[in-house]
Write an enzyme that holds these catalytic residues in place. Sequence first.
Site, PDB file in Angstrom:
ATOM      1  N   GLU A  77       0.809  -1.221   0.000  1.00  0.00           N
ATOM      2  CA  GLU A  77       0.000   0.000   0.000  1.00  0.00           C
ATOM      3  C   GLU A  77       0.844   1.273   0.000  1.00  0.00           C
ATOM      4  OE1 GLU A  77      -2.444  -3.363   1.511  1.00  0.00           O
ATOM      5  OE2 GLU A  77      -0.498  -2.534   2.123  1.00  0.00           O
ATOM      6  N   PHE A 139     -11.882  -6.762  13.629  1.00  0.00           N
ATOM      7  CA  PHE A 139     -10.798  -7.241  12.773  1.00  0.00           C
ATOM      8  C   PHE A 139     -10.426  -6.176  11.752  1.00  0.00           C
ATOM      9  CE2 PHE A 139      -9.447  -9.564   8.880  1.00  0.00           C
ATOM     10  CZ  PHE A 139      -8.237 -10.049   9.366  1.00  0.00           C
ATOM     11  N   GLN A 140      -9.150  -5.856  11.690  1.00  0.00           N
ATOM     12  CA  GLN A 140      -8.570  -4.856  10.790  1.00  0.00           C
ATOM     13  C   GLN A 140      -9.208  -3.473  10.968  1.00  0.00           C
ATOM     14  OE1 GLN A 140      -8.391  -6.447   6.746  1.00  0.00           O
ATOM     15  NE2 GLN A 140      -6.400  -7.375   7.220  1.00  0.00           N
ATOM     16  N   LYS A 189     -17.610  -0.017   5.539  1.00  0.00           N
ATOM     17  CA  LYS A 189     -18.141  -1.052   4.654  1.00  0.00           C
ATOM     18  C   LYS A 189     -19.666  -1.003   4.616  1.00  0.00           C
ATOM     19  CE  LYS A 189     -17.482  -5.908   3.412  1.00  0.00           C
ATOM     20  NZ  LYS A 189     -16.807  -7.182   3.773  1.00  0.00           N
ATOM     21  N   MET A 503      24.653   7.561   2.405  1.00  0.00           N
ATOM     22  CA  MET A 503      24.628   8.851   3.068  1.00  0.00           C
ATOM     23  C   MET A 503      24.938   8.724   4.555  1.00  0.00           C
ATOM     24  SD  MET A 503      24.408  12.036   2.493  1.00  0.00           S
ATOM     25  CE  MET A 503      23.479  12.428   1.004  1.00  0.00           C
TER      26      MET A 503
END
Length: 605
Positions: A77, A139-140, A189, A503
Site C-alpha cells: 500500500e 478485525f482490521q 463497509k 549517506m
Amino acid sequence: MKNQGKPRARRPLPSDFNAQIAREAQVERISGAQAVVRSLENLGVTDIFGMPGGAIIPVYDALLDSDKLSVKLIRHEQGAGHAAEGYAISTGKVGCAVVTSGPAATNMVTALADANLDSVPIVVITGQVAAEFIGTDAFQEADIVGTSMPVTKHSFLVTDAKDIPSRIAEAFHLAQTGRPGPVLVDITKSAQNEIIDFSWPPKLDLPGYRLPSRPHMKQVNEAARAIFEADAPVFYVGGGMIRSGATPELMQLVDITDAPVVTTLPARGAFPDSDPHNLGMPGMHGTVAAVGALQRSDLIVALGARFDDRVTGNLDSFAPRAKVVHIDIDAAEISKNRPVDIPIVGDLKDALRALVDATAKLYQSGQADISGWWRYLNRLRDTYPLGYEEPEDGMAPQYVLERLSAIAGPDAIYTTGVGQHQMWSSQFIKYEKPRTFLSSCGLGTMGYCIPAAMGAQVGNPGKVVWAIDGDGSFQMTNQELATCVINNIPIKVAIINNSVLGMVRQWQNLFYNQRYSHTSLNEAEQQIPDFVKLADAYGMEARRVTKPEEVDAAIEWAMSINDRPVLIDFRVSKDAMVWPMVAAGVSNDDIKYARGLAPKWEGDV
C-alpha cells in the site's frame, strides 16, 4: 389590469441551466460503493493505484464494471501512495489510491506524510469496518482518520452512503486548491453496501475553508521596488513554483531583472539549468555559488519556498544582511522560520504576473546595476564548480549520472530514492523543464523511487521515465516491479549500487571517526540479492555495469527497450561522497566543497 393581453417578460435563464437540470435529473439508485466509482469518474479520474481487502471489497467489485477507471494492482500500500504522488507531480493532476482498512491504511501513512511535506495533491480512499463495529477493536479496524490527520490536509470519515459523493468531491477540491496536499476519505463497509439515490454534482460543504484572495498590490509594488533597488538580489525558488505552474512568469521576471536564481531540491527543473542565471541548488549539498548567493545577498525573493533547515543551515547566521520578500499561498509559511520584510500571500502564478508587470514599469526607467554582484557570483561559480574525484575502489557514481543525463536528455522524467544518489541526481543531471524531477524532499522517504516512477509513467505513457535508486532504497519497494511488468509500465531502473547505506556511511566517515555501524548491506563483498537475477525473476531485462567504458552502451540499450521495464545494476565506489556539504546545524558559511576544503568568500559583492 396592467399588461393585459401582452406576453409576460421572462428573466433570462443561466447559460448552463439546461445542462445543470439534465445533470441533476440523472438520479441513479445505486450502492455506496458504486457511488464511489461514479464520483471518481465524474471527477475525471482515469488511473487508480491500490489493492483490495475485506473492508474495501464492495468498491473493488464496482470498479470491475467501470470502463473509465484503470486500476493498477500494487504489491504494497505504501507503493500505491507513492505511485499516486509520482502521477500527481508529473502530470499536475490529483493522484488517487484505493486500499482497505487496518494495516493497509496504516501502510499508507508514510506516503501521506511524504505528500504532506512536499505539497503533493493526492486523494486516498480507504475502507473501514462497518459503522456499528467502530470502536470495538474489530478485525482490521484502525482509526486511520485520527492517525492521518496530522499528516494530511484533511481526513474524512464517511458512515452514511448519501455523503459519499460530497465527501469525495470535497477531497479532490481540497487536494488541488490552495496549497496542494493529501486528503484521506475513510468509508465504512456498511456505507459502501447501503443503497442511495445518486446524483451529480453534489453540494460541497467546507465551512471555514477559504482560498487566498489576489495578492495585495501595495505589497507587490513594494517587492518590485525592493528588487529594483537591490545591489545583490537572488530569487530563491521552492517546490511551490512547480505546483503553481508559474515557471513562465519566473522566466519573464528574470529576463527583466537579470537577477540570479537558486532552485531547491523540489524545484529542480523550475528554471532551466542551461540558463546562466541559474546558480544551481542551495543548501546542505548545494553549489558554492548558490549557497554564496543566499549568504551574501541583500535581498532574497522567496518564491514558493519555506526556508527549510536543509537550505538555511543555522538560521541565526543565514543570509545576515538580506531583506526578505516571501510569496506563498500558505500564510502559515510567512515568517515561520525567517522573519519577512515584505509578505505576499496568494497564488504564486497570480503574484508573479503582478510582480512582472510592476517590475517591468520600474525597469523601463533604467536598468538596475548588479554587475558587481554578478562578478562575485561568477567568480564563485568558476572557482568552485561541481566536480568529483575518480575513486580508487570502483566506478564514480557521478560519471554514471552525467552520462545518463547526456543520453536520456531533458525530456525524460527522473525519479530518485533517498540517499547519496538523490543528491548526485540533483547535481549531475541537467534539468530544463518542470515536472521532470521527482523525489522525496521533505520527508526523505527511502523506497519512494520505484513506485513514484511507476506513477509518473502511467501518467505520461509517451515519455521516458528513469528510476534512479540506491541499493538500500531500492530494496524497500522493489516489489512494485511486478506491478510494472504485469501492467507493461516500461520504467527504466538505474541502481547506483555501492553496497552500503551511502549517506549514513558518509556521516559516519566525517563525524563518527569512520565507525561504520550497520551501514554495510552485504558481507564479504557478496551481493545480496543479485539485482540482475532479481530482475530476471520479475521477468525483466537487466544488465550489470562495473566499468566506465560500459556505461554508455548500457544506457543506450535501456533506451532502446520501451515495451517493458528494464534494469541496470551500476556497481560504483562505496567511498564516493557527496560534495559540497554543509554539516547539519552549522552556518552555510562553513560549506566544504571537498573534504577539508572551504571556499574563500572574499570578493567584490
